[in-house]
Design a protein around this motif. Structure first.
Motif, PDB file in Angstrom:
ATOM      1  N   VAL A   1       0.846  -1.201   0.000  1.00 25.81           N
ATOM      2  CA  VAL A   1       0.000   0.000   0.000  1.00 25.81           C
ATOM      3  C   VAL A   1       0.879   1.247   0.000  1.00 25.81           C
ATOM      4  CG1 VAL A   1      -1.594   1.386   1.392  1.00 25.81           C
ATOM      5  CG2 VAL A   1      -2.030  -1.045   1.062  1.00 25.81           C
ATOM      6  N   PHE A   2       1.864   1.273   0.868  1.00 26.15           N
ATOM      7  CA  PHE A   2       2.749   2.435   0.952  1.00 26.15           C
ATOM      8  C   PHE A   2       3.545   2.612  -0.343  1.00 26.15           C
ATOM      9  CE2 PHE A   2       5.817   4.882   3.904  1.00 26.15           C
ATOM     10  CZ  PHE A   2       4.991   6.003   3.852  1.00 26.15           C
ATOM     11  N   ALA A   3       3.876   1.493  -0.983  1.00 23.09           N
ATOM     12  CA  ALA A   3       4.608   1.563  -2.253  1.00 23.09           C
ATOM     13  C   ALA A   3       3.787   2.256  -3.330  1.00 23.09           C
ATOM     14  CB  ALA A   3       4.994   0.161  -2.705  1.00 23.09           C
ATOM     15  N   ARG A   4       2.467   2.169  -3.242  1.00 24.73           N
ATOM     16  CA  ARG A   4       1.593   2.854  -4.197  1.00 24.73           C
ATOM     17  C   ARG A   4       1.809   4.367  -4.180  1.00 24.73           C
ATOM     18  NH1 ARG A   4      -3.229   0.740  -6.537  1.00 24.73           N
ATOM     19  NH2 ARG A   4      -2.902  -1.502  -6.882  1.00 24.73           N
ATOM     20  N   PHE A   5       2.330   4.874  -3.057  1.00 28.01           N
ATOM     21  CA  PHE A   5       2.539   6.321  -2.907  1.00 28.01           C
ATOM     22  C   PHE A   5       4.024   6.669  -2.887  1.00 28.01           C
ATOM     23  CE2 PHE A   5      -1.329   4.999  -0.661  1.00 28.01           C
ATOM     24  CZ  PHE A   5      -2.279   5.759  -1.331  1.00 28.01           C
ATOM     25  N   ASP A   6       4.834   5.757  -3.481  1.00 30.93           N
ATOM     26  CA  ASP A   6       6.289   5.968  -3.530  1.00 30.93           C
ATOM     27  C   ASP A   6       6.870   6.202  -2.134  1.00 30.93           C
ATOM     28  OD1 ASP A   6       6.394   5.717  -6.325  1.00 30.93           O
ATOM     29  OD2 ASP A   6       5.828   7.823  -6.569  1.00 30.93           O
ATOM     30  N   PHE A   7       6.260   5.550  -1.150  1.00 31.50           N
ATOM     31  CA  PHE A   7       6.706   5.612   0.246  1.00 31.50           C
ATOM     32  C   PHE A   7       6.732   7.049   0.780  1.00 31.50           C
ATOM     33  CE2 PHE A   7       8.587   1.824  -1.670  1.00 31.50           C
ATOM     34  CZ  PHE A   7       8.058   0.838  -0.837  1.00 31.50           C
ATOM     35  N   SER A   8       5.826   7.863   0.275  1.00 32.20           N
ATOM     36  CA  SER A   8       5.696   9.246   0.737  1.00 32.20           C
ATOM     37  C   SER A   8       4.515   9.347   1.707  1.00 32.20           C
ATOM     38  CB  SER A   8       5.483  10.182  -0.450  1.00 32.20           C
ATOM     39  OG  SER A   8       5.095  11.472  -0.011  1.00 32.20           O
ATOM     40  N   TRP A   9       4.807   9.681   2.957  1.00 36.75           N
ATOM     41  CA  TRP A   9       3.749   9.810   3.959  1.00 36.75           C
ATOM     42  C   TRP A   9       2.783  10.931   3.585  1.00 36.75           C
ATOM     43  CZ3 TRP A   9       1.507   7.303   7.790  1.00 36.75           C
ATOM     44  CH2 TRP A   9       0.724   8.014   8.716  1.00 36.75           C
ATOM     45  N   ALA A  10       3.311  12.042   3.112  1.00 35.26           N
ATOM     46  CA  ALA A  10       2.464  13.186   2.751  1.00 35.26           C
ATOM     47  C   ALA A  10       1.491  12.819   1.639  1.00 35.26           C
ATOM     48  CB  ALA A  10       3.331  14.364   2.339  1.00 35.26           C
ATOM     49  N   GLU A  11       1.995  12.113   0.631  1.00 33.84           N
ATOM     50  CA  GLU A  11       1.118  11.736  -0.480  1.00 33.84           C
ATOM     51  C   GLU A  11       0.103  10.684  -0.050  1.00 33.84           C
ATOM     52  OE1 GLU A  11       1.365   9.810  -4.981  1.00 33.84           O
ATOM     53  OE2 GLU A  11       3.192  10.521  -3.991  1.00 33.84           O
ATOM     54  N   ALA A  12       0.537   9.738   0.780  1.00 37.13           N
ATOM     55  CA  ALA A  12      -0.353   8.650   1.207  1.00 37.13           C
ATOM     56  C   ALA A  12      -1.523   9.173   2.026  1.00 37.13           C
ATOM     57  CB  ALA A  12       0.430   7.621   2.005  1.00 37.13           C
ATOM     58  N   THR A  13      -1.297  10.239   2.788  1.00 36.90           N
ATOM     59  CA  THR A  13      -2.337  10.742   3.686  1.00 36.90           C
ATOM     60  C   THR A  13      -3.017  12.007   3.167  1.00 36.90           C
ATOM     61  OG1 THR A  13      -0.681  12.030   4.917  1.00 36.90           O
ATOM     62  CG2 THR A  13      -1.142   9.796   5.685  1.00 36.90           C
ATOM     63  N   SER A  14      -2.672  12.414   1.953  1.00 33.41           N
ATOM     64  CA  SER A  14      -3.177  13.694   1.447  1.00 33.41           C
ATOM     65  C   SER A  14      -4.690  13.728   1.286  1.00 33.41           C
ATOM     66  CB  SER A  14      -2.510  14.025   0.104  1.00 33.41           C
ATOM     67  OG  SER A  14      -2.808  13.007  -0.855  1.00 33.41           O
ATOM     68  N   GLN A  15      -5.296  12.589   0.975  1.00 36.80           N
ATOM     69  CA  GLN A  15      -6.740  12.555   0.760  1.00 36.80           C
ATOM     70  C   GLN A  15      -7.514  11.884   1.887  1.00 36.80           C
ATOM     71  OE1 GLN A  15      -7.899  11.328  -3.248  1.00 36.80           O
ATOM     72  NE2 GLN A  15      -5.825  11.780  -3.981  1.00 36.80           N
ATOM     73  N   VAL A  16      -6.819  11.514   2.955  1.00 35.34           N
ATOM     74  CA  VAL A  16      -7.496  10.901   4.102  1.00 35.34           C
ATOM     75  C   VAL A  16      -8.277  11.993   4.837  1.00 35.34           C
ATOM     76  CG1 VAL A  16      -7.185   9.670   6.270  1.00 35.34           C
ATOM     77  CG2 VAL A  16      -5.706   9.151   4.317  1.00 35.34           C
ATOM     78  N   PRO A  17      -9.555  11.761   5.154  1.00 37.50           N
ATOM     79  CA  PRO A  17     -10.358  12.797   5.839  1.00 37.50           C
ATOM     80  C   PRO A  17      -9.703  13.282   7.124  1.00 37.50           C
ATOM     81  CG  PRO A  17     -11.759  11.003   5.086  1.00 37.50           C
ATOM     82  CD  PRO A  17     -10.347  10.559   4.842  1.00 37.50           C
ATOM     83  N   ALA A  18      -9.870  14.557   7.407  1.00 36.35           N
ATOM     84  CA  ALA A  18      -9.288  15.157   8.610  1.00 36.35           C
ATOM     85  C   ALA A  18      -9.756  14.424   9.857  1.00 36.35           C
ATOM     86  CB  ALA A  18      -9.683  16.632   8.686  1.00 36.35           C
ATOM     87  N   GLY A  19      -8.842  14.123  10.729  1.00 39.32           N
ATOM     88  CA  GLY A  19      -9.173  13.433  11.977  1.00 39.32           C
ATOM     89  C   GLY A  19      -9.102  11.928  11.900  1.00 39.32           C
ATOM     90  N   ASN A  20      -9.074  11.358  10.678  1.00 38.56           N
ATOM     91  CA  ASN A  20      -9.057   9.899  10.552  1.00 38.56           C
ATOM     92  C   ASN A  20      -7.705   9.285  10.884  1.00 38.56           C
ATOM     93  OD1 ASN A  20     -11.713  10.067   9.758  1.00 38.56           O
ATOM     94  ND2 ASN A  20     -11.473   8.676   8.030  1.00 38.56           N
ATOM     95  N   LEU A  21      -6.675  10.122  11.037  1.00 34.51           N
ATOM     96  CA  LEU A  21      -5.365   9.610  11.437  1.00 34.51           C
ATOM     97  C   LEU A  21      -5.049   9.961  12.883  1.00 34.51           C
ATOM     98  CD1 LEU A  21      -3.254  10.314   8.224  1.00 34.51           C
ATOM     99  CD2 LEU A  21      -4.269   8.165   8.974  1.00 34.51           C
ATOM    100  N   SER A  22      -6.096  10.181  13.666  1.00 35.94           N
ATOM    101  CA  SER A  22      -5.945  10.481  15.095  1.00 35.94           C
ATOM    102  C   SER A  22      -6.477   9.328  15.939  1.00 35.94           C
ATOM    103  CB  SER A  22      -6.700  11.766  15.448  1.00 35.94           C
ATOM    104  OG  SER A  22      -6.176  12.873  14.745  1.00 35.94           O
ATOM    105  N   LEU A  23      -5.713   8.952  16.964  1.00 34.80           N
ATOM    106  CA  LEU A  23      -6.152   7.883  17.862  1.00 34.80           C
ATOM    107  C   LEU A  23      -7.191   8.381  18.864  1.00 34.80           C
ATOM    108  CD1 LEU A  23      -2.718   6.156  18.635  1.00 34.80           C
ATOM    109  CD2 LEU A  23      -4.592   5.228  17.245  1.00 34.80           C
TER     110      LEU A  23
END
Length: 519
Positions: free
Chosen positions: A198-220
């Motif tokens: 999955v991460f390889a799909r975004f060239d191992f870029s955290w910024a690109e991988a999470t760019s379209q994730v809804p706000a708050g969905n990466l919060s515990l």
């Protein structure tokens, strides 16, 4: 389409599991062998088995689906296990191992009375077969049907139950733990591979991988009005649910009771807690990122099958599907073995103490096979209940509070009485049923994790009031089954890296770092 290479990998895996089961069965002769692996388990097997028994097919699909739709806070149930297992290593494991108990309900009899033991044991047996085993079979069959559409649900339930039931009946806990270890390794490897691709799909870029994730969905930690898991529920409910699951649930704690000594039990628990930090990174985060890859899935639970079939290459799919089958079987074999352990040790042996070790083992094998048949018969019927079965999962909030209160107060408050323990279990469950009904009717709208915290506090107050109104228990008997500070010290002469206290500190430090990073 699943390739022949992937099918071959799955076939090889199943053959290996069967060989292990047959090999272990050759040395399983007595009840102690069947139920506790002869009390010979070492820390690695315990830790891997704790992880594998906990991760079911519904966990793989459910965690991924919830992370896709509402965010990674669903993994709070996973990493919280590390804190609970560390808590167990300090306080509960030394008492459990010293007591030489075979079942967790047996501890209630030693600390309180036989009525509490048999009541709790009966409830655990019922839930193990009707909810855990049958539910695991049905959910596993439904998930496999996604990958193999021609499968028939009831036939898959039979196949899984017979396969897992036979090696469990033959080899007992040792077979369960050794196969769980293989299953845990495959499970971890499979989910790590999903994360990698999955991460390889975004060239191992955290910024690109999470760019379209809804706000708050990466919060515990989520706001109080969050419908999935509010922060107060994480604080007061999830730890109590975790304590019940890891410290008082027979099918989990059985591998700890089978440890060769207290040190291996502690090391295994801490190792299991370390492994439970992985699901955030290997199950929740890849699914949350999948919003970018599959933006419009009509059903969030489709995300795990989509990740497997669309992201992974041939060969790796077989490994992940073997991991999925591992998750199904590891939960089924554990619940079958624990249910038979409870029946034989909590109901048969107290009435037939003259049974030989071989006779006890035979009773255990017969009970396992009977429960296997019952679970197979019930599993397909779950489909007829629609949303009710989902409510059954939340219904654990009825069971947990009084049980948690009795185990917590029983271990740390020596004034607690046996009669108060039994009364707290009965009254607490009756009140819980009323609250659950009010929840279904929309009268009581608090999140169920917050309900768990409130009901546990009320159960503790009830237990204290009842105990103080009754004559105190015998101090000498109580002292043997409660915690004391001297039990915290590890074995003499151990190097620092073998000291469970330093190991626990590492797990706690990693948890804190993870929380800060994903707060």
């Amino acid at each position: 389409m699943i390739s022949n290479i992937d099918l071959a990998i799955i076939g090889i895996y199943l053959v290996i599991i069967l060989i292990i089961g047959i090999w272990v069965a050759r040395t399983t002769e007595t009840g102690d062998d069947l139920f506790l692996a002869g009390r010979s388990l070492t820390w690695g097997f315990i830790g891997f088995s704790l992880f594998a028994s906990n991760i079911s097919s519904t966990t793989l699909v459910g965690v991924a689906g919830a992370a896709y739709s509402t965010g990674i806070s669903v993994s709070n149930y996973e990493w919280m296990a590390g804190l609970v297992l560390v808590f167990m290593a300090f306080f509960y494991i030394p008492v459990y191992i010293r007591s030489r108990i075979t079942t967790i309900p047996e501890y209630l009899e030693k600390r309180f009375n036989a009525a509490s033991r048999q009541y709790f044991s009966a409830i655990t047996i019922f839930l193990s077969i009707i909810v855990d085993t049958a539910g695991g079979l049905y959910a596993g069959a439904v998930v496999l049907q996604v990958f193999f559409p021609d499968l028939v649900i009831w036939q898959v339930c039979v196949a899984i139950a017979v396969f897992a039931g036979l090696y469990t009946a033959a080899g007992g806990l040792a077979a369960v733990v050794y196969t769980d270890t293989i299953q845990a390794i495959i499970l971890i490897l499979g989910t790590i591979l999903i994360s990698y691709f999955v991460f390889a799909r975004f060239d191992f870029s955290w910024a690109e991988a999470t760019s379209q994730v809804p706000a708050g969905n990466l919060s515990l930690i989520k706001p109080m009005d969050d419908p999935a898991l509010p922060w107060l529920g994480t604080l007061v409910g999830v730890p109590i649910l975790g304590f019940w699951y890891w410290a008082t649930n027979q099918y989990i704690t059985q591998r700890i009771l089978g440890a060769k000594n207290v040190e291996h039990a502690r090391w295994g628990a801490v190792f299991g807690g370390l492994l439970k930090l992985l699901p955030l990174f290997t199950m929740a985060l890849p699914a949350a990122m999948a919003v970018t890859i599959f933006p419009d899935l009509p059903n969030p639970d489709q995300v795990f099958p989509m990740l497997v079939t669309e992201v992974l290459p041939v060969g790796v799919i077989g490994v992940v599907l073997a991991g999925l089958i591992s998750a199904i079987m590891s939960s089924v074999d554990s619940t079958l073995n624990s249910a038979s352990t409870l029946v034989v040790n909590d109901f048969i042996l107290p009435r037939r103490p003259d049974l030989t070790g071989k006779q006890v083992a035979n009773y255990g094998r017969i009970t396992t096979l009977v429960f296997m048949v019952l679970a197979v018969i019930w599993a397909p019927m779950i489909a007829n209940f629609g949303g009710l079965f989902a409510y059954l999962q939340q219904a654990f909030s009825i069971l947990v509070p009084p049980v948690a209160a009795v185990f917590l107060m029983g271990m740390f408050w020596r004034r607690g009485t046996g009669r108060a323990a039994f009364q707290t279990l009965i009254i607490g469950h009756l009140v819980g049923i009323v609250v659950f009904y009010m929840t279904l009717q929309g009268v009581w709208e608090l999140h169920f994790t917050i309900n768990v915290g409130i009901m546990t506090l009320l159960s503790i107050i009830l237990f204290v009031v009842l105990s103080l109104s009754q004559p105190p228990p015998d101090p000498a008997q109580v002292a043997e089954y409660t915690w004391s500070p001297d039990q915290t010290r590890p074995m003499e002469g151990l190097p620092l890296w073998k000291d469970y206290r330093y190991q626990s500190a590492v797990v706690l430090a990693l948890t804190v770092i993870m929380l800060i990073a994903f707060w």
